[in-house]
Design a protein around this motif. Sequence first.
Motif, PDB file in Angstrom:
ATOM      1  N   PRO A 226       0.746  -1.237  -0.020  1.00  0.00           N
ATOM      2  CA  PRO A 226      -0.244   0.133  -0.033  1.00  0.00           C
ATOM      3  C   PRO A 226       0.785   1.040   0.004  1.00  0.00           C
ATOM      4  CG  PRO A 226       0.125  -0.951   2.267  1.00  0.00           C
ATOM      5  CD  PRO A 226       0.701  -1.879   1.378  1.00  0.00           C
ATOM      6  N   GLY A 227       2.252   1.206   0.360  1.00  0.00           N
ATOM      7  CA  GLY A 227       2.811   2.484   0.158  1.00  0.00           C
ATOM      8  C   GLY A 227       2.903   3.025   1.407  1.00  0.00           C
ATOM      9  N   HIS A 228       2.654   4.283   1.468  1.00  0.00           N
ATOM     10  CA  HIS A 228       2.872   5.293   2.413  1.00  0.00           C
ATOM     11  C   HIS A 228       1.422   5.802   3.015  1.00  0.00           C
ATOM     12  CE1 HIS A 228       7.327   4.987   2.452  1.00  0.00           C
ATOM     13  NE2 HIS A 228       7.031   5.158   1.219  1.00  0.00           N
ATOM     14  N   GLN A 229       0.431   5.094   3.515  1.00  0.00           N
ATOM     15  CA  GLN A 229      -0.746   5.444   4.110  1.00  0.00           C
ATOM     16  C   GLN A 229      -0.813   6.520   4.971  1.00  0.00           C
ATOM     17  OE1 GLN A 229      -3.713   4.608   1.903  1.00  0.00           O
ATOM     18  NE2 GLN A 229      -2.308   3.635   0.531  1.00  0.00           N
ATOM     19  N   MET A 230      -1.557   7.407   5.021  1.00  0.00           N
ATOM     20  CA  MET A 230      -1.810   8.392   6.343  1.00  0.00           C
ATOM     21  C   MET A 230      -2.424   7.627   7.606  1.00  0.00           C
ATOM     22  SD  MET A 230      -0.294  11.333   5.876  1.00  0.00           S
ATOM     23  CE  MET A 230      -1.270  12.369   6.946  1.00  0.00           C
ATOM     24  N   SER A 231      -3.378   6.521   7.285  1.00  0.00           N
ATOM     25  CA  SER A 231      -3.911   6.021   8.199  1.00  0.00           C
ATOM     26  C   SER A 231      -4.607   4.605   7.700  1.00  0.00           C
ATOM     27  CB  SER A 231      -4.783   6.741   8.970  1.00  0.00           C
ATOM     28  OG  SER A 231      -5.678   6.062   9.916  1.00  0.00           O
ATOM     29  N   TYR A 232      -4.985   3.716   8.454  1.00  0.00           N
ATOM     30  CA  TYR A 232      -5.544   2.401   8.254  1.00  0.00           C
ATOM     31  C   TYR A 232      -6.819   2.451   9.082  1.00  0.00           C
ATOM     32  CZ  TYR A 232      -1.090   1.102   5.905  1.00  0.00           C
ATOM     33  OH  TYR A 232      -0.066   0.964   5.167  1.00  0.00           O
ATOM     34  N   ILE A 233      -7.114   3.257   9.673  1.00  0.00           N
ATOM     35  CA  ILE A 233      -8.397   3.251  10.508  1.00  0.00           C
ATOM     36  C   ILE A 233      -9.785   2.844   9.628  1.00  0.00           C
ATOM     37  CG2 ILE A 233      -9.091   5.692  10.271  1.00  0.00           C
ATOM     38  CD1 ILE A 233      -9.649   5.637  13.296  1.00  0.00           C
ATOM     39  N   ASN A 234      -9.813   3.012   8.483  1.00  0.00           N
ATOM     40  CA  ASN A 234     -10.821   2.518   7.764  1.00  0.00           C
ATOM     41  C   ASN A 234     -11.169   1.190   7.386  1.00  0.00           C
ATOM     42  OD1 ASN A 234      -8.787   3.364   6.248  1.00  0.00           O
ATOM     43  ND2 ASN A 234     -10.253   3.407   4.519  1.00  0.00           N
ATOM     44  N   VAL A 235     -10.017   0.562   7.667  1.00  0.00           N
ATOM     45  CA  VAL A 235      -9.996  -0.833   7.410  1.00  0.00           C
ATOM     46  C   VAL A 235      -9.351  -1.804   8.277  1.00  0.00           C
ATOM     47  CG1 VAL A 235      -9.744  -0.364   4.604  1.00  0.00           C
ATOM     48  CG2 VAL A 235      -7.642  -0.404   5.983  1.00  0.00           C
ATOM     49  N   ILE A 236      -8.952  -1.110   9.311  1.00  0.00           N
ATOM     50  CA  ILE A 236      -8.194  -1.977  10.137  1.00  0.00           C
ATOM     51  C   ILE A 236      -9.081  -3.150  10.810  1.00  0.00           C
ATOM     52  CG2 ILE A 236      -8.782  -0.490  12.225  1.00  0.00           C
ATOM     53  CD1 ILE A 236      -5.922  -0.867  13.192  1.00  0.00           C
ATOM     54  N   GLU A 237     -10.366  -2.929  10.913  1.00  0.00           N
ATOM     55  CA  GLU A 237     -11.326  -3.880  11.775  1.00  0.00           C
ATOM     56  C   GLU A 237     -12.054  -4.855  10.497  1.00  0.00           C
ATOM     57  OE1 GLU A 237     -13.761  -1.961  14.429  1.00  0.00           O
ATOM     58  OE2 GLU A 237     -12.347  -1.491  15.822  1.00  0.00           O
ATOM     59  N   PRO A 239     -12.515  -7.591   8.045  1.00  0.00           N
ATOM     60  CA  PRO A 239     -11.805  -9.089   8.008  1.00  0.00           C
ATOM     61  C   PRO A 239     -11.281  -9.304   6.498  1.00  0.00           C
ATOM     62  CG  PRO A 239     -14.418  -9.242   7.844  1.00  0.00           C
ATOM     63  CD  PRO A 239     -14.035  -7.800   8.103  1.00  0.00           C
ATOM     64  N   GLY A 240     -10.456 -10.322   6.389  1.00  0.00           N
ATOM     65  CA  GLY A 240      -9.828 -10.462   5.113  1.00  0.00           C
ATOM     66  C   GLY A 240      -8.847  -9.608   4.672  1.00  0.00           C
ATOM     67  N   PHE A 241      -8.167  -9.859   3.658  1.00  0.00           N
ATOM     68  CA  PHE A 241      -7.030  -9.021   3.068  1.00  0.00           C
ATOM     69  C   PHE A 241      -7.707  -8.068   2.307  1.00  0.00           C
ATOM     70  CE2 PHE A 241      -4.700  -7.730  -0.513  1.00  0.00           C
ATOM     71  CZ  PHE A 241      -3.418  -7.525  -0.035  1.00  0.00           C
ATOM     72  N   GLN A 242      -7.216  -6.606   2.793  1.00  0.00           N
ATOM     73  CA  GLN A 242      -7.819  -5.355   2.215  1.00  0.00           C
ATOM     74  C   GLN A 242      -6.923  -4.913   0.738  1.00  0.00           C
ATOM     75  OE1 GLN A 242     -10.773  -3.890   3.233  1.00  0.00           O
ATOM     76  NE2 GLN A 242     -10.822  -6.293   4.455  1.00  0.00           N
ATOM     77  N   LYS A 243      -7.435  -4.830   0.121  1.00  0.00           N
ATOM     78  CA  LYS A 243      -6.569  -4.168  -1.093  1.00  0.00           C
ATOM     79  C   LYS A 243      -6.422  -2.712  -1.279  1.00  0.00           C
ATOM     80  CE  LYS A 243      -5.841  -4.753  -6.072  1.00  0.00           C
ATOM     81  NZ  LYS A 243      -6.222  -5.402  -7.468  1.00  0.00           N
ATOM     82  N   ILE A 244      -5.492  -2.156  -1.022  1.00  0.00           N
ATOM     83  CA  ILE A 244      -5.425  -0.583  -1.001  1.00  0.00           C
ATOM     84  C   ILE A 244      -4.673  -0.172  -2.061  1.00  0.00           C
ATOM     85  CG2 ILE A 244      -4.759   1.284   0.816  1.00  0.00           C
ATOM     86  CD1 ILE A 244      -5.075  -0.822   3.072  1.00  0.00           C
ATOM     87  N   GLU A 245      -5.221   1.176  -2.544  1.00  0.00           N
ATOM     88  CA  GLU A 245      -4.502   1.677  -3.718  1.00  0.00           C
ATOM     89  C   GLU A 245      -3.089   2.423  -3.009  1.00  0.00           C
ATOM     90  OE1 GLU A 245      -4.038   2.688  -7.557  1.00  0.00           O
ATOM     91  OE2 GLU A 245      -5.544   1.513  -6.918  1.00  0.00           O
ATOM     92  N   PRO A 246      -2.049   1.899  -3.482  1.00  0.00           N
ATOM     93  CA  PRO A 246      -0.876   2.619  -2.916  1.00  0.00           C
ATOM     94  C   PRO A 246      -0.617   4.063  -3.119  1.00  0.00           C
ATOM     95  CG  PRO A 246      -0.288   1.582  -4.897  1.00  0.00           C
ATOM     96  CD  PRO A 246      -1.754   1.126  -4.652  1.00  0.00           C
ATOM     97  N   ARG A 247       0.010   4.667  -2.113  1.00  0.00           N
ATOM     98  CA  ARG A 247       0.458   6.057  -2.047  1.00  0.00           C
ATOM     99  C   ARG A 247       1.723   6.398  -1.898  1.00  0.00           C
ATOM    100  NH1 ARG A 247      -3.923   9.947  -1.573  1.00  0.00           N
ATOM    101  NH2 ARG A 247      -2.135  11.273  -0.429  1.00  0.00           N
ATOM    102  N   SER A 248       2.336   7.248  -2.773  1.00  0.00           N
ATOM    103  CA  SER A 248       3.739   7.795  -2.684  1.00  0.00           C
ATOM    104  C   SER A 248       3.886   8.706  -1.547  1.00  0.00           C
ATOM    105  CB  SER A 248       4.169   8.209  -3.948  1.00  0.00           C
ATOM    106  OG  SER A 248       5.223   8.950  -3.962  1.00  0.00           O
ATOM    107  N   LEU A 249       5.137   9.146  -1.297  1.00  0.00           N
ATOM    108  CA  LEU A 249       5.257  10.217  -0.209  1.00  0.00           C
ATOM    109  C   LEU A 249       5.282  11.553  -0.918  1.00  0.00           C
ATOM    110  CD1 LEU A 249       8.817   9.126   1.407  1.00  0.00           C
ATOM    111  CD2 LEU A 249       6.737   9.237   2.792  1.00  0.00           C
ATOM    112  N   GLY A 250       5.078  11.574  -2.178  1.00  0.00           N
ATOM    113  CA  GLY A 250       4.864  12.810  -2.872  1.00  0.00           C
ATOM    114  C   GLY A 250       3.521  12.973  -3.127  1.00  0.00           C
ATOM    115  N   MET A 251       2.639  12.020  -2.609  1.00  0.00           N
ATOM    116  CA  MET A 251       1.107  12.475  -2.740  1.00  0.00           C
ATOM    117  C   MET A 251       0.617  12.963  -1.429  1.00  0.00           C
ATOM    118  SD  MET A 251       0.205   8.885  -4.671  1.00  0.00           S
ATOM    119  CE  MET A 251      -1.491   9.078  -4.696  1.00  0.00           C
TER     120      MET A 251
END
Length: 252
Positions: A226-237, A239-251
Motif C-alpha cells: 500500500p505504500g505510505h498511507q496516512m492511516s488504516y483506521i477505515n480498514v483495520i477492523e 476481515p480478510g485481506f484489504q486491497k489498498i491503492e498505494p500512495r507515494s510520499l509525494g502524494m
Amino acid sequence: MSNKDNKDISRRDFLKTTGIATGTLIGGGLIGGLIGYNTNKTAVPTKPSNIGPHNTTNKTAETSEGKMFFTTDKDFNIVATATERIFPKDDLGPGAIDLGVPYFIDRQLAGQYGSNSKEYMQGPFSVGLPTQGYQTRLTRADIFRQGIEKLDTEAQKRYNKSFTDISDKERDVILTAFQKDEVKMQGVTASFFFNLLRSATLEGAYSDPLYGGNRNMEGWKMKGFPGHQMSYINVIEKPGFQKIEPRSLGMH
C-alpha cells in the motif's frame, strides 16, 4: 517437470517459490535468481534505443528525462539493459526499464550513495570476507563506472559486439560470469559489483517513486504493497485481506 515447463517459469512463479511475495526473504538473499528466468520471453529488444516515461517499449537514450550521473548514452544504456535482465518485464508486470530503475540508479550514483560520503572510507583496505561488508577504497560511483566498462569489454571479447547489441541469452551469460566472480576487476571483485547492481535494481523497482524508480508505483502494485498511507483506521477492523491503492510520499 518437463524441460518446457522449466523454461517457461515466470517471475510470478519465482516470487512465489522464493518467499519474496510474502516478505519472508530478507537480507539481500536474492542471489541473481531473476537472471534468465524470462530468457525465452521478449523482455528487451536486442538494440534498445530510449527510456522514457511516456513510451514503455523498452527503449534507451533519447528522452526528456534528464540524467544526473551518466555523461554518455552508451553507459546509461548498458546499465539499463543489465537491469532489465535482472528484473525483466513479464506477465506479472513491467520490468526495470519501464519502472524507471535506470534513472533511480543514475540519481543515487549522483548523490551520497555514489560518493559514499556518509561512510568510513579510510584504510587499511584488506581483502575481507563476504560477511564483512564494504572493503574497497573505491566509491560506488567508481565501481559502477568500472563495472559498466567491464560489461561492455566482456561483450566485445566474447561476441564482438557491445553489451547493448548482444542477445538476452548472451547478456545473461556475462552477468552470470560477474555473479560467479569470473571477470577480473581492479580494487573490487566482479561479484561485488554484480551484488551492487542487483541490489540497486531491486531498490529502484520497489522504492518510493519520489526517488526516481517504481514508476507509477507499479512495483508496489505487483506486490500489493500500500505504500505510505496516512492511516488504516477505515480498514483495520475489516476481515480478510484489504486491497489498498498505494500512495507515494509525494502524494501527501
